[in-house]
Design a protein around this motif. Sequence first.
Motif, PDB file in Angstrom:
ATOM      1  N   MET A   1      37.436  27.121  70.913  1.00  0.00           N
ATOM      2  CA  MET A   1      37.478  28.049  72.019  1.00  0.00           C
ATOM      3  C   MET A   1      36.135  28.768  72.104  1.00  0.00           C
ATOM      4  SD  MET A   1      40.520  27.622  73.221  1.00  0.00           S
ATOM      5  CE  MET A   1      41.148  28.961  74.172  1.00  0.00           C
ATOM      6  N   ILE A   2      35.650  28.913  73.316  1.00  0.00           N
ATOM      7  CA  ILE A   2      34.382  29.585  73.576  1.00  0.00           C
ATOM      8  C   ILE A   2      34.672  30.907  74.283  1.00  0.00           C
ATOM      9  CG2 ILE A   2      32.193  29.453  74.813  1.00  0.00           C
ATOM     10  CD1 ILE A   2      32.456  26.402  74.630  1.00  0.00           C
ATOM     11  N   TYR A   3      34.131  31.996  73.739  1.00  0.00           N
ATOM     12  CA  TYR A   3      34.303  33.312  74.342  1.00  0.00           C
ATOM     13  C   TYR A   3      33.310  33.455  75.488  1.00  0.00           C
ATOM     14  CZ  TYR A   3      34.464  38.352  74.858  1.00  0.00           C
ATOM     15  OH  TYR A   3      34.594  39.619  75.364  1.00  0.00           O
ATOM     16  N   THR A   4      33.802  33.850  76.680  1.00  0.00           N
ATOM     17  CA  THR A   4      32.971  33.918  77.863  1.00  0.00           C
ATOM     18  C   THR A   4      33.277  35.179  78.660  1.00  0.00           C
ATOM     19  OG1 THR A   4      33.110  31.506  77.995  1.00  0.00           O
ATOM     20  CG2 THR A   4      32.250  32.626  79.911  1.00  0.00           C
ATOM     21  N   MET A   5      32.272  35.684  79.366  1.00  0.00           N
ATOM     22  CA  MET A   5      32.459  36.807  80.285  1.00  0.00           C
ATOM     23  C   MET A   5      31.911  36.411  81.647  1.00  0.00           C
ATOM     24  SD  MET A   5      31.674  40.230  77.984  1.00  0.00           S
ATOM     25  CE  MET A   5      30.287  40.597  78.935  1.00  0.00           C
ATOM     26  N   GLU A   6      32.642  36.782  82.704  1.00  0.00           N
ATOM     27  CA  GLU A   6      32.203  36.539  84.075  1.00  0.00           C
ATOM     28  C   GLU A   6      32.152  37.870  84.803  1.00  0.00           C
ATOM     29  OE1 GLU A   6      34.938  33.986  86.076  1.00  0.00           O
ATOM     30  OE2 GLU A   6      34.093  32.181  85.218  1.00  0.00           O
ATOM     31  N   ALA A   7      31.221  38.011  85.731  1.00  0.00           N
ATOM     32  CA  ALA A   7      31.133  39.210  86.554  1.00  0.00           C
ATOM     33  C   ALA A   7      30.969  38.796  88.011  1.00  0.00           C
ATOM     34  CB  ALA A   7      29.967  40.072  86.114  1.00  0.00           C
ATOM     35  N   GLU A   8      31.738  39.444  88.878  1.00  0.00           N
ATOM     36  CA  GLU A   8      31.654  39.198  90.314  1.00  0.00           C
ATOM     37  C   GLU A   8      31.306  40.514  90.989  1.00  0.00           C
ATOM     38  OE1 GLU A   8      35.295  37.579  91.811  1.00  0.00           O
ATOM     39  OE2 GLU A   8      35.539  36.313  90.056  1.00  0.00           O
ATOM     40  N   LYS A   9      30.471  40.465  92.008  1.00  0.00           N
ATOM     41  CA  LYS A   9      30.049  41.666  92.712  1.00  0.00           C
ATOM     42  C   LYS A   9      30.422  41.550  94.173  1.00  0.00           C
ATOM     43  CE  LYS A   9      25.904  44.303  93.787  1.00  0.00           C
ATOM     44  NZ  LYS A   9      24.452  44.350  93.688  1.00  0.00           N
ATOM     45  N   SER A  10      31.033  42.618  94.712  1.00  0.00           N
ATOM     46  CA  SER A  10      31.321  42.668  96.138  1.00  0.00           C
ATOM     47  C   SER A  10      31.205  44.117  96.597  1.00  0.00           C
ATOM     48  CB  SER A  10      32.719  42.122  96.446  1.00  0.00           C
ATOM     49  OG  SER A  10      33.704  42.924  95.862  1.00  0.00           O
ATOM     50  N   GLY A  11      30.138  44.414  97.303  1.00  0.00           N
ATOM     51  CA  GLY A  11      29.910  45.781  97.782  1.00  0.00           C
ATOM     52  C   GLY A  11      29.674  46.741  96.626  1.00  0.00           C
ATOM     53  N   THR A  12      30.499  47.771  96.552  1.00  0.00           N
ATOM     54  CA  THR A  12      30.364  48.766  95.485  1.00  0.00           C
ATOM     55  C   THR A  12      31.309  48.480  94.321  1.00  0.00           C
ATOM     56  OG1 THR A  12      31.992  50.222  96.519  1.00  0.00           O
ATOM     57  CG2 THR A  12      29.671  50.555  97.111  1.00  0.00           C
TER      58      THR A  12
END
Length: 76
Positions: free
Chosen positions: A1-12
């Motif tokens: 298993m690989i530990y991962t982080m994702e970030a999404e941006k929409s406006g503020t």
Amino acid sequence: MIYTMEAEKSGTERRITRYYRCPVCGTKIIVEKLVVRIVDGHYKVYKVNAANKVIYGQQQARRRTSPRRTARASTR
């Protein structure tokens, strides 16, 4: 298993998801979801209750359909 982080941006608003992903089958186990909002010049962090939610990858879907493939192959 690989530990991962994702970030999404929409406006503020920003959504951050932390999860484990299997490199072989693509299954994801979500550890934490965060929503960060800018309100009146200050950051507010909200935690979304999604701990340990399992999302199956494409390999899992193929395994479920494999009995049909073998049945078709045997009739040809």
